[in-house]
Design an enzyme around this catalytic site. Structure first.
Site, PDB file in Angstrom:
ATOM      1  CG  LEU A   1      26.882   8.016 -16.993  1.00 16.05           C
ATOM      2  CD1 LEU A   1      28.288   7.413 -17.001  1.00 16.05           C
ATOM      3  CD2 LEU A   1      25.890   7.057 -17.640  1.00 16.05           C
TER       4      LEU A   1
ATOM      5  CB  ILE B   1      35.772   8.494 -20.736  1.00 14.77           C
ATOM      6  CG1 ILE B   1      34.740   7.395 -20.457  1.00 14.77           C
ATOM      7  CG2 ILE B   1      37.042   8.278 -19.928  1.00 14.77           C
ATOM      8  CD1 ILE B   1      35.199   6.017 -20.896  1.00 14.77           C
TER       9      ILE B   1
ATOM     10  CE1 TYR C   1      38.651  12.801 -23.369  1.00 15.50           C
ATOM     11  CE2 TYR C   1      40.727  13.957 -23.671  1.00 15.50           C
ATOM     12  CZ  TYR C   1      39.388  13.973 -23.318  1.00 15.50           C
ATOM     13  OH  TYR C   1      38.795  15.133 -22.915  1.00 15.50           O
TER      14      TYR C   1
ATOM     15  CG  LEU D   1      34.928  21.579 -17.859  1.00 18.29           C
ATOM     16  CD1 LEU D   1      35.414  21.231 -19.258  1.00 18.29           C
ATOM     17  CD2 LEU D   1      35.298  23.020 -17.530  1.00 18.29           C
TER      18      LEU D   1
ATOM     19  N   GLY E   1      29.385  15.288 -22.334  1.00 20.21           N
ATOM     20  CA  GLY E   1      29.375  13.987 -21.671  1.00 20.21           C
ATOM     21  C   GLY E   1      30.294  12.986 -22.328  1.00 20.21           C
TER      22      GLY E   1
ATOM     23  CB  SER F   1      40.278  17.207 -25.792  1.00 19.61           C
ATOM     24  OG  SER F   1      41.546  17.066 -25.200  1.00 19.61           O
TER      25      SER F   1
ATOM     26  CB  SER G   1      44.605  22.880 -18.633  1.00 18.53           C
ATOM     27  OG  SER G   1      45.957  22.663 -18.888  1.00 18.53           O
TER      28      SER G   1
ATOM     29  CE  LYS H   1      37.091  14.772 -26.055  1.00 20.24           C
ATOM     30  NZ  LYS H   1      35.709  14.872 -25.563  1.00 20.24           N
TER      31      LYS H   1
END
Lengths: 278, 278, 278, 278, 278, 278
Positions: free
Chosen positions: E34, E74, E136, E14, E72, E111, E165, E140
């Site tokens: 990174l 994971i 994860y 993205l 930024g 997310s 998605s 958020k």
């Protein structure tokens, strides 16, 4: 009667008052805190010095427990790194170990500071979005959301007690509404333990104060019926309360002084205010 | 202790019972009404004859006040022009003067008639849209909306007391739910004055009646805990109550007879009914 | 086809554009305003100079009408006395005459300023409590509550059009969401007139802007489907928009500049801003 | 005093305790059930053997009644055809006859099982959609919806009492929240009869249990204030309660065992559980 | 035009597509990730290799920025320690630096997995409590609550984009509702940047799919109007979709496979599913 | 592709138009109705004459089906006994057989008449309590509640289509909002069948009418996007619409004429009105 309960924060102001009542509800109570030892250990109680922020220690302690009463954490605003260790990682260590060891339920000392930025004119319930007022409050949001996840995914029950004022004296006008007596706090933990099924439940820890500003009706099935009432101190307290400013968040928000204290700071002045009833 | 409180409507059925309690909460109480003089004026109380509908008189009276307890108005349905003078302009004069003089808070005698067209089977709260039943009720809507505006724009606090039945005897079946005793009314005003911060708050003025049809939970932080209960009169009242007609708005709506009385009319028959408990 | 419609405010920016469409929907259109005369009067249109604040003139005009489209009022913040005459008394005169003469429906030009103190991050609907931002907005609250009362008590229908931006050019960033084109305004009034039953309905007057900040879903049965969209001006407007301050109520609240303009004041600076799109 | 009340299910556990209180509220009480005769018939009481599932018998009985207290039905899960006859057709026969004979109000013994599939952590009110747990519960949904229709179309009032636990002993942990004492059940019916106007109202039949899991606030105008509290049995009951499984619907849902019993089945094992407090 | 924007995660799927559009909206774009370097750096773009989990690096990068677009992290479930470093500490580092340096707004890639345990039959909005499905998703929730706190206490704005998605192909039935095209993602970020005031806003990142399962109406003032629609792939996708099981959380919950993947695990099988559209 | 679908009511106005589209979605379509035979039977379609009110016939037909599309019922108000046989027992027979035979999903032709007594000014959703307007509507409430129960207890999915106007011509003003075209009805059934998981879902069957008075947003995940719009007939229809009376329930309620037709009656006059668009 439960086989084993683990109590974290057993040396704290609240935790120390929960030891005897919890010992009466199980075959074995394992108490833990950072102190070297505790006085007055019950016959069926074992004290283990441990740090909730230490994953291995928590994993070992919780093995075999049916429930964990998790009160161990920094109970004040503090720099993020300190809150991260004791409050974030502490909560993660407890839920992670609970999952690994098949613990049935966690009774968690959350806090009003997960909702502290709501104005008092908004009556807060257990199912409104979080509005934390501090890193401390943010760590409570984290643990509640984590508790919800472990319930949704794995069926581990949780009761999150949003303790309003730390129990003790009724020292200021805010405490007329927010006061939680030690006896009522004990009752709240007892109901959280003895209610057969609780799923994931959020409840505010306040006494039966005339001026209570929260709504616990959705958690009424727990049967928490507080007995104490800060109103007996109202006349004396209000007589010495300075003129309020409704545009000052510290006076208008549920979180009280935490709503305006700078993030991460717990200076003497603020600590003193907090000790009077936040 | 407050420096100065202004009480309007001090000669009325409610206002006259508020004088002594308010005098005890401030250094100076200024009471006002249309009467030439009042009996039993307290040492720290000054009575000033004035008309709430007169802007200059209100501007002068309110100077220096910290709070205004605004109970002065026509307490009945009446032709629009009369309501306009005493209730609309009266409320405007109070808020306008409060703003000019830096008053901190207004405690306002609103009324159930701001919500009178809701059916009783709808439990009304403080944050539902208005549904007035009369010009009288419409003037209460106006003052509440104005109070909200002065809070939003200028930070002037307001507590709007939606008084249900005018205190007095429990004369009919409606009053079993709507009764407000004088003692409870006094308590309600005391809490509205002594609570440190209130922002903009709406609360219903009813006693602790078994059949109370309103929801005050959102304003619980005020600590209003009514003591009286009209239920002791239930058996006698119900025995003489004629058969009800649920399709008659006067019986089904919160506003009672006001729901069907023609706008602007306050004939003998209606006045008599109203005097029995609306 | 309706027998007679009365249009107030017929000489105004909006009213003048409603004359032809309304004339096409009835046998007789009676237009009224403070102007001496109007250009382009239709064959079935009669113009009558009158003041909405004058009860007798309104009573005479409205006799025999089936509907009143009430757009006549001061369309700006102004001293309370002026708003009282034209907006409060004007609305009262219209509803009172409508009741006396058996008018079926009133289509009323309400305004976003009845809700102006809500932050834009709150999506406002037609059934939330009022939060006016000005005497002007307060007069809209009054008329809406009065309309609700006449519907509840007497079955007189009302559609309250909470016009967001006064139609015209898209002059600032706020107007990207609040813009109402003349064509869409006309459509909104047409639907308010031709829908067979409307009861008491509140709907926001905005075009189909990408950035529309209101929720009209509850009034969808009216069939208002706006066609215009201010987004075509977005790039140009945003390029010249100064950096916003989210703590400035004039930028954060639905009411725009009205949220901070002092009550009763309509100075040149504010008028200029307002003319650009409030 | 009412002229005539009809009580169906007069021989049942609840119905038999309602006979005397109802006889005291009317000139004539007509009691009916499937039994051949009843003991202790009051002077103003007439017993008529009849089947609620028989339309003609119900039509004859209800003639001239002002209210029907409809408690006659199978009070357990049973094969659909049996529930259809006694509960569906029984309710239809009562409302249909009430309509034909101009009955003013029906007080109906509904049940928690109309809402049984909601989890206990959801506090249920009177205006949430149905979630029945059995054919029995489904018949209660049917009667409630029918009652709503007769109110909406014909103005026949109804109070639907969602009785939680069938009164009797407090036999298990669920009953600590769901218990309804006989005295409180009688009070609930008395208030449902003596309140002048009720429209269409739903209220849960539970005592003043600390652990009550329902919300009756919307029906507070009825004045139902239960006196009994199952908490006195909590310690003894909880001591013998086996470890709960929150993923077992029978333990987590409001309906208790009904949430898992197969539809239409009322075997000995389930009946035994039910008799202990569902 | 903004002076400086910082974009984290600039090398991601993205982030890499946001560089050019963001560069067009400011004088200086600082991109970071990174990776050692990025291709196609714009004239007004600077790339800085940095780790969002590194506080000092973030503090240095963000100095002087008006906005941070924080993508930024994971983008998958992973062991708690990894999520803690990149997602929790990354978000904290960004907000903490933003506060220190007076940044006006953060646009945050949240997310759907913050809400993943809600069933699809519940239409989720921006103001319901969190129900994360993974570490994860929990990260958020943490960042959103933190963003709310910085807004409440310090007035730092935030737009939290709950990306449904991950953009790319429409690979399975879930994606028919959850698909977010790259173009729509870019538009969403553009609106989040160019809207003058946003306060604290949550919005779902989905395209204009026929089967979109979320409600963005409360954030409509942002003007996000997606153009793409996954429905063109429906026939082909559904033809190859195996029979669904509504009791499988992976199929019933908003989070899709994340609802059942064990916490902390991202094995090949799960990764493969995720790459197809979660 | 599904193995077997059963379609009841296959000879009806709607059912006959569903045969071909459903035949295209499965290997075997079994169509049933009271007619002796149907024209144009597809290659993979079997027609079986049967009565939905006959339990044995339904049990036999449904064996082996994956889904049942249940449109067979009396589609009009009728005496209770007739509705009981075809609509109540018909629905029970379908769900009971579906349960016995392991059917995965039922797509059910419910009706607006389950909600018909709500006024049009209330925008109705899928999760508000029922307010039926007729025995016909009451049978739809019954089937919906039963469908909810089979989902809650046994995991049998259901989509309840609250069809507003029976498809056909746009014959009156009510139909401008309530119209459902045949094409949109087919799409609605297709989405109800092809959506992988649906749980228990309620959706209104209306076309994309400008004046649509219902809210389907909660069911948006189904992807129903109607194409037709009754507005093209608005001008002609409204020109011949007599003056409306907002106090007439037949004009104000969602149910239209059903709101005032006597229960059980379907006289020529009412049937004629109904055929024009209810």
């Amino acid at each position: 009667m439960l086989k084993k309960i683990v109590l974290t924060g057993a040396a704290g102001a609240l935790g120390s008052r929960l030891r005897a009542p919890l010992a009466a509800m199980c075959e074995t109570l394992v108490s833990t805190d950072l102190a070297a030892a505790l006085d007055g250990v019950a016959d069926n109680e074992t004290y283990v010095k441990a740090d909730v922020g230490n994953a291995e220690e928590m994993m070992a302690l919780i093995e075999g427990a049916e429930m964990v009463v998790h009160f161990g954490a920094i109970a004040d605003e503090a720099p993020f790194e300190q809150i991260m260790h004791s409050n974030f990682m502490g909560a993660y260590n407890v839920w992670n170990a609970a999952h690994k060891h098949g613990v049935r339920r966690i009774v968690y000392a959350s806090s009003i500071h997960a909702m502290g930025m709501y104005p008092k004119t908004t009556r807060i319930t257990g199912d409104m979005p979080h509005r934390p007022d501090s890193f401390y409050g943010l760590s409570k949001c984290f643990a509640e959301d984590m508790g919800r996840m472990y319930w949704d995914k794995y069926g581990i029950e949780a009761v999150c007690l949003r303790i309003y004022s730390a129990p003790g004296s009724v020292a200021n006008a805010r405490a007329l509404g927010s006061y939680l007596s030690y006896d009522d706090c004990v009752q709240l933990v007892q109901r959280s333990v003895d209610t057969p099924v609780v799923g994931f439940t959020v409840i505010y820890g306040v006494s039966n104060n005339d001026r209570s500003p929260v709504d616990n009706s959705a958690a009424a099935f727990l049967g928490y019926r507080p007995k104490d009432n800060a109103e007996e101190f109202a006349e004396a307290i209000l007589a010495k309360t300075p003129k309020a400013d409704p545009l000052d968040k510290a006076q208008m928000c549920h979180g009280g002084p935490f709503a305006t204290v700078p993030l991460g700071v717990s200076g003497v002045q603020y600590i003193k205010k907090m000790s009077e009833g936040n």
